[in-house]
Design an enzyme around this catalytic site. Structure first.
Site, PDB file in Angstrom:
ATOM      1  N   SER A 247     -26.260  -8.135   6.132  1.00  0.00           N
ATOM      2  CA  SER A 247     -26.571  -9.090   7.407  1.00  0.00           C
ATOM      3  C   SER A 247     -26.115 -10.153   8.216  1.00  0.00           C
ATOM      4  O   SER A 247     -25.272 -10.587   7.423  1.00  0.00           O
ATOM      5  CB  SER A 247     -27.669  -8.806   8.548  1.00  0.00           C
ATOM      6  OG  SER A 247     -28.792  -8.993   9.176  1.00  0.00           O
ATOM      7  N   ASP A 474     -24.923   1.103  13.626  1.00  0.00           N
ATOM      8  CA  ASP A 474     -25.377   0.104  13.133  1.00  0.00           C
ATOM      9  C   ASP A 474     -26.191  -0.996  14.536  1.00  0.00           C
ATOM     10  O   ASP A 474     -25.770  -1.369  15.034  1.00  0.00           O
ATOM     11  CB  ASP A 474     -24.857  -1.053  12.013  1.00  0.00           C
ATOM     12  CG  ASP A 474     -25.738  -2.011  11.459  1.00  0.00           C
ATOM     13  OD1 ASP A 474     -27.251  -3.037  12.564  1.00  0.00           O
ATOM     14  OD2 ASP A 474     -25.747  -2.476  10.700  1.00  0.00           O
ATOM     15  N   HIS A 502     -29.498  -0.166   9.850  1.00  0.00           N
ATOM     16  CA  HIS A 502     -28.516  -1.343   9.616  1.00  0.00           C
ATOM     17  C   HIS A 502     -27.839  -1.713   7.758  1.00  0.00           C
ATOM     18  O   HIS A 502     -28.817  -1.335   6.959  1.00  0.00           O
ATOM     19  CB  HIS A 502     -30.173  -2.453  10.109  1.00  0.00           C
ATOM     20  CG  HIS A 502     -29.613  -3.660   9.083  1.00  0.00           C
ATOM     21  ND1 HIS A 502     -27.925  -4.535  10.301  1.00  0.00           N
ATOM     22  CD2 HIS A 502     -29.471  -4.954   9.140  1.00  0.00           C
ATOM     23  CE1 HIS A 502     -28.340  -5.641   9.910  1.00  0.00           C
ATOM     24  NE2 HIS A 502     -29.094  -5.700   9.436  1.00  0.00           N
TER      25      HIS A 502
END
Length: 533
Positions: A247, A474, A502
């Site tokens: 991320s 995502d 995610h």
């Protein structure tokens, strides 16, 4: 409000802390942009249009370590046993300001490791970061890091909480009681009075950050954290950096590659962000990403007997969820405690469950309870989203996240009028989440420290092969961002996971895990544009 996307949903542990929709999405910064290799021509646009991506490219820092920084690069770490059995901890010194290092203002950054035990020869150190910004890398390493035994056997697994985060000189803004009030403020204001209450809450939050954190608030940028990583690399005795970032951690890793391309070893950037985008564009893209995730949830829900949103189309499911939010806006639901479930808390709870399809059954149950007047389930999801512990205390991530974001990029909006003008675009991106996400993007407008970074491309010319990973559905880091970052990095290969949730590594795909493990252990990237399910 400034809300984060967290590690836990209803007992399900996600693999990464997601990127915050906070008005200043991730971007690179450090005091004195030109001096630290930053571009200086970020772009802006009107409130109702999406600004263009940047064309400027981050410039690498000189390969020679400046004399003023040599004491940091040459420091010796003293390790001690800590936390879970087999882990060691220490602290590393870093300058508050790399342009003006002074021992009087040095930061102490927390570091943890688990040494390689074999079988097989030790390759080196592997740093990890779960994202956020604001996620604790040490907690991630000690509890959730997905690397399998084969990788752990060959690497010393290492994590450092970035500056301003968790154990590393944490940013602090509000008391726990004040945070309880902050998270309840209406994020979909229906009147000028409600807009005033929202902006007042944002201003109070930023004033608290300034008062409680002081000068550190101006030195928690991504570029500075990337420079801290290079100091740690050297102190650990590694010539090259090996790293797994998820991320926001992909932006941190990519920034490192841009600043230190000759020191790149094996970098895995999972759930990638696009550093060339301005904040408003990133926020709008994320809004669309959550709409994609909700559509997938709604389609799955319609197949289940217990679906509280009906068996019709995703659009119909969205209308039913929106009706529930409006109901809670008018009359918050009881939860069996002294706290009620407001529309804002319910929205954060639903958003949390979009990060992992494993949380969908729990979300169906909690939505059904909320429709019957019991808000306890969605409140629990919201608490996980905000990292609120049962005793009422909040983790530091809610403070560190905007502190980094609002320093890294100019805010998405300068005031309420710009938000109002942009609402149609955000509602188009997501009829369910668009309005609340647009107003959430206002917080950096009131930040007490001016941004020092701008949108830019990262090419990292001369770097060793880098592996960029993207998940097609995502919600927090939309798949086009992974394609964009892979196209910018001169040595990148894109690995695609066709699926929900995610990030991809360690989430159940043998194809993804085997490909990444092979890269980490052998240095061999996959064929170009490989796809996995």
């Amino acid at each position: 409000m400034a809300t984060n996307r967290l590690l836990r949903t209803a007992g399900t542990v996600l693999t990464a802390t997601a990127l915050l929709l906070s008005g200043c999405s991730s971007g690179d910064s450090s005091p004195g942009a030109a001096a630290s290799g930053q571009p200086t021509n970020g772009r802006t646009g009107s409130a109702d249009t999406m600004p263009e991506a940047a064309t400027a490219t981050i410039k690498p820092l000189p390969t020679a370590v400046p004399a003023a920084l040599r004491p940091y690069y040459g420091q010796k770490l003293t390790w001690r046993e800590c936390g879970i059995v087999g882990f060691e901890c220490t602290t590393m010194k870093a300058p508050l300001d790399y342009a003006k290092p002074s021992t009087a203002t040095d930061l102490k950054l927390a570091v943890s490791r688990k040494k390689a035990t074999g079988p097989g020869s030790r390759i080196g150190s592997l740093m990890v970061n779960p994202g956020g910004p604001g996620g604790s890398a040490i907690d991630y390493l000690q509890q959730y890091a997905p690397q399998p035994d084969a990788v752990r056997a060959r690497y010393d697994m290492v994590a450092m909480d970035p500056r301003g985060v968790a154990r590393s000189e944490p940013v602090t803004c509000l008391s726990s009681a004040q945070m309880d009030g902050y998270t309840r403020v209406d994020q979909t204001p229906d009147s000028d009075a409600e807009v005033d209450r929202l902006t007042s809450a944002l201003r109070d939050f930023t004033r608290g950050c300034r008062a409680r954190t002081g000068a550190r608030l101006g030195h928690v940028s991504t570029a500075e954290s990337a420079r801290d990583m290079d100091v740690l690399r050297a102190v650990l005795g590694d010539d090259k950096l090996t790293y797994v970032g998820a991320s926001y951690g992909t932006f941190l890793g990519a920034t490192y590659a841009g600043l230190f391309p000759s020191r790149v070893g094996r970098l895995v950037l999972d759930g990638a962000t696009d550093p060339s985008l301005p904040a408003r564009t990133m926020n709008r893209d994320q809004t669309a990403g959550f709409n994609t995730a909700f559509t997938a949830f709604a389609k799955d829900c319609a197949k289940q007997r217990d679906c509280p949103l009906g068996t019709g189309s995703p659009e119909e499911a969205g209308r039913r969820l929106t009706a529930l939010f409006k109901q809670l806006d008018a009359r918050p639901a009881p939860t069996g405690s002294d706290r009620t479930l407001t529309e804002s808390l319910a929205t954060s709870g639903v958003t949390a469950a979009m990060y992992d399809e494993g949380a969908w059954p729990v979300l169906r149950e909690y939505l059904a309870k909320a429709q019957k007047g019991d808000g306890s389930g969605l409140l629990a999801l919201s608490d996980s989203y905000y990292e609120r512990d049962p005793d009422g205390t909040y983790a530091n991530q809610m403070f560190a996240n905007p502190a980094v974001n609002c320093l890294d990029l100019p805010g998405a909006f300068s005031g309420p009028d710009e938000v109002r003008a942009a609402l149609p675009a955000f509602r188009k991106a997501s009829p369910v989440f668009g309005e609340s996400f647009a107003w959430a993007a206002l917080n950096c407008a009131y930040w007490p420290v001016k941004p020092t970074g701008e949108p830019h491309r990262i090419t990292a010319e001369g770097a060793a092969p880098i592996l960029v990973v993207g998940t097609t559905r995502d919600p927090a880091t939309p798949y086009p961002w992974a394609r964009a970052l892979a196209s910018q990095l001169s040595s990148a290969t894109l690995l695609t996971y066709e699926g929900d949730g995610h990030t991809a590594y360690g989430r159940g795909s043998d194809c993804i895990d085997t490909t990444i493990n092979t890269y980490l252990l052998e240095g061999t990237p996959p064929p170009p544009d490989k796809h996995c399910t």
